[in-house]
Design an enzyme around this catalytic site. Sequence first.
Site, mmCIF file in Angstrom:
data_model
loop_
_atom_site.group_PDB
_atom_site.id
_atom_site.type_symbol
_atom_site.label_atom_id
_atom_site.label_comp_id
_atom_site.label_asym_id
_atom_site.label_seq_id
_atom_site.Cartn_x
_atom_site.Cartn_y
_atom_site.Cartn_z
ATOM 1 N N TYR A 144 157.388 -60.254 4.521
ATOM 2 C CA TYR A 144 157.076 -60.736 5.877
ATOM 3 C C TYR A 144 155.622 -61.185 5.965
ATOM 4 O O TYR A 144 155.336 -62.329 6.341
ATOM 5 C CB TYR A 144 157.346 -59.610 6.876
ATOM 6 C CG TYR A 144 157.148 -59.995 8.327
ATOM 7 C CD1 TYR A 144 158.053 -60.829 8.980
ATOM 8 C CD2 TYR A 144 156.060 -59.513 9.055
ATOM 9 C CE1 TYR A 144 157.877 -61.174 10.321
ATOM 10 C CE2 TYR A 144 155.876 -59.845 10.389
ATOM 11 C CZ TYR A 144 156.784 -60.681 11.026
ATOM 12 O OH TYR A 144 156.604 -61.013 12.347
ATOM 13 N N SER A 188 161.208 -50.013 21.367
ATOM 14 C CA SER A 188 162.652 -49.868 21.612
ATOM 15 C C SER A 188 163.136 -48.503 21.111
ATOM 16 O O SER A 188 163.920 -47.827 21.790
ATOM 17 C CB SER A 188 163.431 -51.016 20.968
ATOM 18 O OG SER A 188 162.944 -51.303 19.692
HETATM 19 P P1 NAD Z 1 163.955 -61.547 16.795
HETATM 20 O O1 NAD Z 1 164.502 -60.972 15.531
HETATM 21 O O2 NAD Z 1 164.532 -61.082 18.076
HETATM 22 O O3 NAD Z 1 164.064 -63.140 16.765
HETATM 23 C C1 NAD Z 1 164.114 -63.902 15.597
HETATM 24 C C2 NAD Z 1 165.215 -64.929 15.758
HETATM 25 O O4 NAD Z 1 165.262 -65.765 14.599
HETATM 26 C C3 NAD Z 1 166.613 -64.293 15.883
HETATM 27 O O5 NAD Z 1 167.314 -64.867 16.947
HETATM 28 C C4 NAD Z 1 167.257 -64.610 14.546
HETATM 29 O O6 NAD Z 1 168.681 -64.660 14.614
HETATM 30 C C5 NAD Z 1 166.607 -65.928 14.207
HETATM 31 N N1 NAD Z 1 166.664 -66.226 12.778
HETATM 32 C C6 NAD Z 1 166.325 -65.415 11.748
HETATM 33 N N2 NAD Z 1 166.518 -66.048 10.584
HETATM 34 C C7 NAD Z 1 166.959 -67.303 10.896
HETATM 35 C C8 NAD Z 1 167.344 -68.428 10.120
HETATM 36 N N3 NAD Z 1 167.295 -68.400 8.783
HETATM 37 N N4 NAD Z 1 167.752 -69.542 10.769
HETATM 38 C C9 NAD Z 1 167.827 -69.590 12.117
HETATM 39 N N5 NAD Z 1 167.475 -68.550 12.901
HETATM 40 C C10 NAD Z 1 167.059 -67.417 12.283
HETATM 41 O O7 NAD Z 1 162.387 -61.312 16.753
HETATM 42 P P2 NAD Z 1 161.266 -61.658 17.819
HETATM 43 O O8 NAD Z 1 160.522 -60.408 18.072
HETATM 44 O O9 NAD Z 1 161.816 -62.414 18.938
HETATM 45 O O10 NAD Z 1 160.317 -62.598 16.951
HETATM 46 C C11 NAD Z 1 160.294 -64.007 17.099
HETATM 47 C C12 NAD Z 1 159.177 -64.582 16.236
HETATM 48 O O11 NAD Z 1 157.917 -64.066 16.670
HETATM 49 C C13 NAD Z 1 159.301 -64.255 14.758
HETATM 50 O O12 NAD Z 1 158.917 -65.371 13.992
HETATM 51 C C14 NAD Z 1 158.308 -63.145 14.574
HETATM 52 O O13 NAD Z 1 157.820 -63.094 13.250
HETATM 53 C C15 NAD Z 1 157.231 -63.498 15.563
HETATM 54 N N6 NAD Z 1 156.463 -62.316 15.966
HETATM 55 C C16 NAD Z 1 157.014 -61.357 16.751
HETATM 56 C C17 NAD Z 1 156.262 -60.236 17.088
HETATM 57 C C18 NAD Z 1 156.811 -59.146 17.963
HETATM 58 O O14 NAD Z 1 156.134 -58.153 18.189
HETATM 59 N N7 NAD Z 1 157.996 -59.261 18.525
HETATM 60 C C19 NAD Z 1 154.961 -60.098 16.602
HETATM 61 C C20 NAD Z 1 154.445 -61.091 15.786
HETATM 62 C C21 NAD Z 1 155.193 -62.211 15.478
#
Ligand code: NAD
Length: 310
Positions: A144, A188
């Site tokens: 990651y 969560s």
């Molecule tokens: P999440 O897992 O809920 O969302 C990720 C989404 O990407 C999901 O809907 C998943 O099905 C989709 N996905 C994964 N692989 C895929 C693929 N190969 N093709 C198409 N879709 C795909 O996570 P989130 O918390 O909503 O995170 C969203 C983004 O924000 C991510 O890139 C994550 O790295 C980044 N991010 C989140 C946080 C946090 O605290 N939530 C912090 C830093 C960065």
Amino acid sequence: MKRVLVTGGAGFIGSHLCERLLSEGCDVLCVDNYFTGSKDNVRHLLDNHYFEVVRHDVTMPYYAEVDEIYNLACPASPIHYQYDPIQTMKVSMYGSMNMLGLAKRTKAKILQASTSEVYGDPVVHPQVESYWGNVNPIGIRSCYDEGKRAAETLFMDYYRQNGVKIKIIRIFNTYGPRMSKNDGRVVSNFIVQALKGEDITIYGDGSQTRSFQYVDDLVEGMVRMMNTGDDFIGPVNIGNPGEFTMLELAEKIIELTHSQSRLVFMPLPKDDPRQRKPDITLAKEKLDWEPKVKLEEGLKRTIQYFEQIL
Ligand code: NAD
Ligand code: UDP
């Protein structure tokens, strides 16, 4: 009408972003393979004629005529991204390349959802964008962390080499409604455990810190970043500087849920960062942005959501 593609749009953050973009009158195309996201997250948007969902894996090329791309597709919780680490790396690498290629062809602006994980286990505190980080390249979090770092490199090279209009934001721990209840993330986990009266699992001694931002604040920052002029590409930290230990977080959640749950201590996962807190000076200056929702208020809204779905 602005045509906006959101990869990972059926995920936790993506679904809030799609909602926001639709409310601003955009034509929104959500692309997701439902690996960690869910149709339930966007079900309430399906009646809107300006919303489309496509089941697609972004590691494969995708073509559509769009004006803006928000690249969020990537599993984000340690349990999810460690489930298939090679695929995690592919999403960051091939997924970003495919979307950057699309941006190049359509001349769309493209925003990368990068992460505070690019700072690894930081020795500079709070973290400023100019800090290069302290990341283990061969550990269990590397798929990651290093994937997201490589994605930033790709974005910068498409910008320098091809003039693609890029934006990079580094998101710090974000929480809120529609987090998946079993993705293992701390907010969560603690809320679900507290509501069920189960033991609250503190990893390590609970003195490690994180800074938690409510999802609405993040979405505001993302949209503001996308709307900046071509001369500002980031990276820019988007996070809430309020810093809490995991023990403090657990106690706050027990108090707000009136739970009888007890704390239990479990081994700290490998390479778990000791501390994390964003310096948001740059976001304040360039985006006129700062988080508005205090931890207690955001937790109350999130607890309400989990009470409904449990
Ligand atoms: P999440 O897992 O809920 O969302 C990720 C989404 O990407 C999901 O809907 C998943 O099905 C989709 N996905 C994964 N692989 C895929 C693929 N190969 N093709 C198409 N879709 C795909 O996570 P989130 O918390 O909503 O995170 C969203 C983004 O924000 C991510 O890139 C994550 O790295 C980044 N991010 C989140 C946080 C946090 O605290 N939530 C912090 C830093 C960065
Ligand atoms: N954590 C915890 N108990 C849990 C889940 C997580 O104590 O049930 C800790 C974890 O070890 C880390 C912090 O909470 O120190 C944040 O974990 P999360 O997975 O939410 O995010 P990240 O480590 O990616 O910042």
